[in-house]
Scaffold this motif. Structure first.
Motif, mmCIF file in Angstrom:
data_model
loop_
_atom_site.group_PDB
_atom_site.id
_atom_site.type_symbol
_atom_site.label_atom_id
_atom_site.label_comp_id
_atom_site.label_asym_id
_atom_site.label_seq_id
_atom_site.Cartn_x
_atom_site.Cartn_y
_atom_site.Cartn_z
ATOM 1 N N TRP A 146 137.858 88.302 -13.628
ATOM 2 C CA TRP A 146 137.123 87.887 -12.432
ATOM 3 C C TRP A 146 137.281 86.775 -11.556
ATOM 4 O O TRP A 146 137.395 86.852 -10.449
ATOM 5 N N SER A 147 138.183 85.927 -12.169
ATOM 6 C CA SER A 147 138.379 84.399 -11.573
ATOM 7 C C SER A 147 139.778 85.045 -10.455
ATOM 8 O O SER A 147 139.620 84.455 -9.448
ATOM 9 N N ASP A 148 140.262 86.239 -10.906
ATOM 10 C CA ASP A 148 141.533 86.525 -9.985
ATOM 11 C C ASP A 148 140.986 86.881 -8.581
ATOM 12 O O ASP A 148 141.904 86.972 -7.531
ATOM 13 N N LEU A 149 139.852 87.575 -8.536
ATOM 14 C CA LEU A 149 139.315 87.914 -7.465
ATOM 15 C C LEU A 149 139.089 86.730 -6.127
ATOM 16 O O LEU A 149 138.781 86.977 -5.084
ATOM 17 N N ALA A 150 139.152 85.641 -6.591
ATOM 18 C CA ALA A 150 139.157 84.301 -5.910
ATOM 19 C C ALA A 150 140.410 83.856 -5.326
ATOM 20 O O ALA A 150 140.478 82.989 -4.656
ATOM 21 N N ALA B 221 124.571 96.134 -10.185
ATOM 22 C CA ALA B 221 125.853 95.862 -10.629
ATOM 23 C C ALA B 221 126.340 94.272 -10.135
ATOM 24 O O ALA B 221 126.863 93.380 -11.279
ATOM 25 N N ALA B 222 125.905 93.808 -8.973
ATOM 26 C CA ALA B 222 126.169 92.548 -8.585
ATOM 27 C C ALA B 222 125.175 91.478 -9.254
ATOM 28 O O ALA B 222 125.862 90.626 -9.401
ATOM 29 N N ARG B 223 123.955 92.072 -9.648
ATOM 30 C CA ARG B 223 123.150 90.958 -10.132
ATOM 31 C C ARG B 223 123.632 90.679 -11.585
ATOM 32 O O ARG B 223 123.765 89.970 -12.115
ATOM 33 N N ALA B 224 124.242 91.971 -12.186
ATOM 34 C CA ALA B 224 124.435 91.772 -13.855
ATOM 35 C C ALA B 224 125.570 90.941 -13.795
ATOM 36 O O ALA B 224 126.053 90.105 -14.605
ATOM 37 N N THR B 225 126.692 90.836 -12.663
ATOM 38 C CA THR B 225 127.800 90.103 -12.774
ATOM 39 C C THR B 225 127.567 88.637 -12.535
ATOM 40 O O THR B 225 128.111 87.934 -13.183
ATOM 41 N N LEU B 226 126.718 88.348 -11.600
ATOM 42 C CA LEU B 226 126.154 87.147 -11.207
ATOM 43 C C LEU B 226 125.649 86.584 -12.640
ATOM 44 O O LEU B 226 126.048 85.332 -12.898
ATOM 45 N N LEU B 227 124.902 87.249 -13.194
ATOM 46 C CA LEU B 227 124.235 86.386 -14.596
ATOM 47 C C LEU B 227 125.158 86.459 -15.642
ATOM 48 O O LEU B 227 125.166 85.502 -16.232
ATOM 49 N N ALA B 228 126.013 87.245 -15.729
ATOM 50 C CA ALA B 228 127.131 87.454 -16.679
ATOM 51 C C ALA B 228 127.937 86.086 -16.448
ATOM 52 O O ALA B 228 128.278 85.232 -17.444
ATOM 53 N N LEU B 229 128.454 85.628 -15.402
ATOM 54 C CA LEU B 229 129.167 84.756 -14.823
ATOM 55 C C LEU B 229 128.403 83.330 -15.476
ATOM 56 O O LEU B 229 129.137 82.190 -15.668
ATOM 57 N N VAL B 230 127.106 83.288 -14.945
ATOM 58 C CA VAL B 230 126.310 82.108 -15.393
ATOM 59 C C VAL B 230 126.217 81.951 -16.708
ATOM 60 O O VAL B 230 126.368 80.764 -17.405
ATOM 61 N N LYS C 254 129.730 76.125 -12.578
ATOM 62 C CA LYS C 254 131.166 76.667 -12.244
ATOM 63 C C LYS C 254 130.899 78.155 -11.845
ATOM 64 O O LYS C 254 132.001 78.765 -11.150
ATOM 65 N N ALA C 255 130.056 78.903 -12.386
ATOM 66 C CA ALA C 255 129.718 80.190 -11.842
ATOM 67 C C ALA C 255 129.651 80.310 -10.342
ATOM 68 O O ALA C 255 130.115 81.149 -9.651
ATOM 69 N N LYS D 22 131.595 81.608 -4.852
ATOM 70 C CA LYS D 22 131.695 80.979 -3.308
ATOM 71 C C LYS D 22 132.981 81.449 -2.966
ATOM 72 O O LYS D 22 133.458 81.738 -1.830
ATOM 73 N N ARG D 23 133.898 81.251 -3.858
ATOM 74 C CA ARG D 23 135.359 81.421 -3.694
ATOM 75 C C ARG D 23 135.764 83.032 -3.681
ATOM 76 O O ARG D 23 136.471 83.379 -2.740
ATOM 77 N N ILE D 24 134.968 83.839 -4.456
ATOM 78 C CA ILE D 24 135.106 85.292 -4.325
ATOM 79 C C ILE D 24 134.653 85.719 -2.943
ATOM 80 O O ILE D 24 135.365 86.540 -2.172
ATOM 81 N N HIS D 25 133.730 85.060 -2.659
ATOM 82 C CA HIS D 25 132.859 85.478 -1.336
ATOM 83 C C HIS D 25 133.500 85.295 -0.196
ATOM 84 O O HIS D 25 133.645 86.232 0.596
#
Length: 344
Positions: free
Chosen positions: A153-157, A175-184, A191-192, A197-200
């Motif tokens: 996931w970090s590579d997308l930044a 899917a986007a909500r699940a991803t945000l919660l998982a990263l948190v 850090k999440a 923000k960097r992926i954005h």
């Protein structure tokens, strides 16, 4: 009973008892609130009626419509079972007292995530399907732009993916909500949010549904997307040059769940449907409609198009930690802090 019918019964007595007519028997009907596609809902109803002899009246709605509808009918429920809303919506329904407690006799045969959904809602719902979120890439587009495949996931930044990423919008996409919660969950909140923000900055387009992002990648309109694995599987099956990547941090996921409505009019039939809906026979109906999701029952078939998450790294989100108010706070923070960051 009419005179003609009485006469028929007298004649029938020679060879057996008078036949039973539907008009003389109480009519059994289950009222199902179904929040998957209408063909899938109708197939469930037909199979259940054939198996159990109980007619099913189907009302199909979008998932977002279910809670308001059940809330409006709380004093006098019209539905008996709610089938296939997301786990977070069933959790909210449990918190609001809209769904009742029921412990399936099949819990020991279900996968851990399905049982965890039951436990975390105090047995007011149960998991049906797991929907994992992965990274999908268009191999031809990556090659044309001389871009490496992302592994995490970090590579997308990374800056080389500038304008190459499509994904769902967290306020609209499960899917986007699940991803945000998982990263948190795995990185911690600060850090999440730094990562998203960097992926954005690299996101070319946010879609209402992550499935649309997967289609954009399949057709070469984007190089990379975050999407539900089952939508990616269908693009692969349709012959598009796409590849699924399981990120090194793991797969976020959400769960489609089921509940019995509180004070259901047809409680006995609701329990019969609930048990049947958890069987392999019922769960495999989804595959007829190309919904390649991981089934709750351990004995259900797992076709080749389904990513077998028993053998994949999952990010298990603590549902109790991310209760309704906490989820809203995180999504509100995303709107305040992430969506305002310039992408160019």
């Amino acid at each position: 009973m009419t005179i003609a019918l009485r006469a028929l019964c007298v004649l029938a007595a020679v060879v057996g008892a008078c036949p039973t007519f539907a008009a003389d028997a109480p009519r059994r009907q289950l009222n199902l609130l179904c929040t998957v596609t209408l063909p899938w809902c109708e197939a469930l109803a037909t199979a259940f009626e054939k198996k159990n002899g109980i007619k099913v009246a189907v009302t199909q709605k979008e998932r977002a419509e279910a809670l308001p509808l059940l809330s409006s009918q709380k004093a006098s429920p019209r539905f008996d079972v709610w089938y296939a809303g997301t786990a977070e919506l069933h959790l909210q329904a449990a918190e609001l007292g809209l769904v009742g407690e029921y412990r399936s006799a099949q819990l020991a045969q279900l996968r851990d995530w399905a049982v965890r959904q039951a436990q975390q809602t105090q047995y007011r719902s149960v998991g049906l399907y797991l929907r994992a979120v992965g990274i999908v890439v268009n191999e031809r587009r990556l090659a044309a732009k001389q871009l490496p495949e992302p592994k995490c996931w970090s590579d997308l930044a990374q800056p080389e993916y500038d304008d190459q990423v499509d994904m769902g919008h967290p306020t609209q996409s499960s899917a986007a909500r699940a991803t945000l919660l998982a990263l948190v969950q795995i990185l911690g909140e600060e850090k999440a949010f730094d990562l998203v923000k960097r992926i954005h900055v690299n996101v070319d387009r946010y879609m209402r549904r992550a499935a649309n992002a997967a289609r954009a990648v399949a057709r070469g309109d984007a190089a990379v997307a975050a999407a539900f694995v089952f939508t990616v599987a269908q693009e692969v099956a349709d012959g598009f040059p796409v590849k699924l990547i399981v990120p090194c941090e793991g797969l976020p996921y959400d769960v489609l769940a089921m509940s019995i409505v509180s004070n259901a009019r047809n409680a006995e039939d609701a329990r019969t449907f609930y048990e049947w809906a958890l069987t392999p026979e019922s769960l495999e109906i989804a595959y007829r409609f190309s919904y390649w999701q991981m089934p709750a029952h351990r004995n259900a078939d797992v076709p080749v198009h389904v990513l077998n998450t028993d053998r994949a790294k999952l990010i298990d989100v603590d549902v109790a930690r991310f209760a309704s108010a906490e989820r809203r706070r995180l999504f509100d923070r995303w709107n305040r802090e992430v969506s305002i960051v310039p992408r160019k």
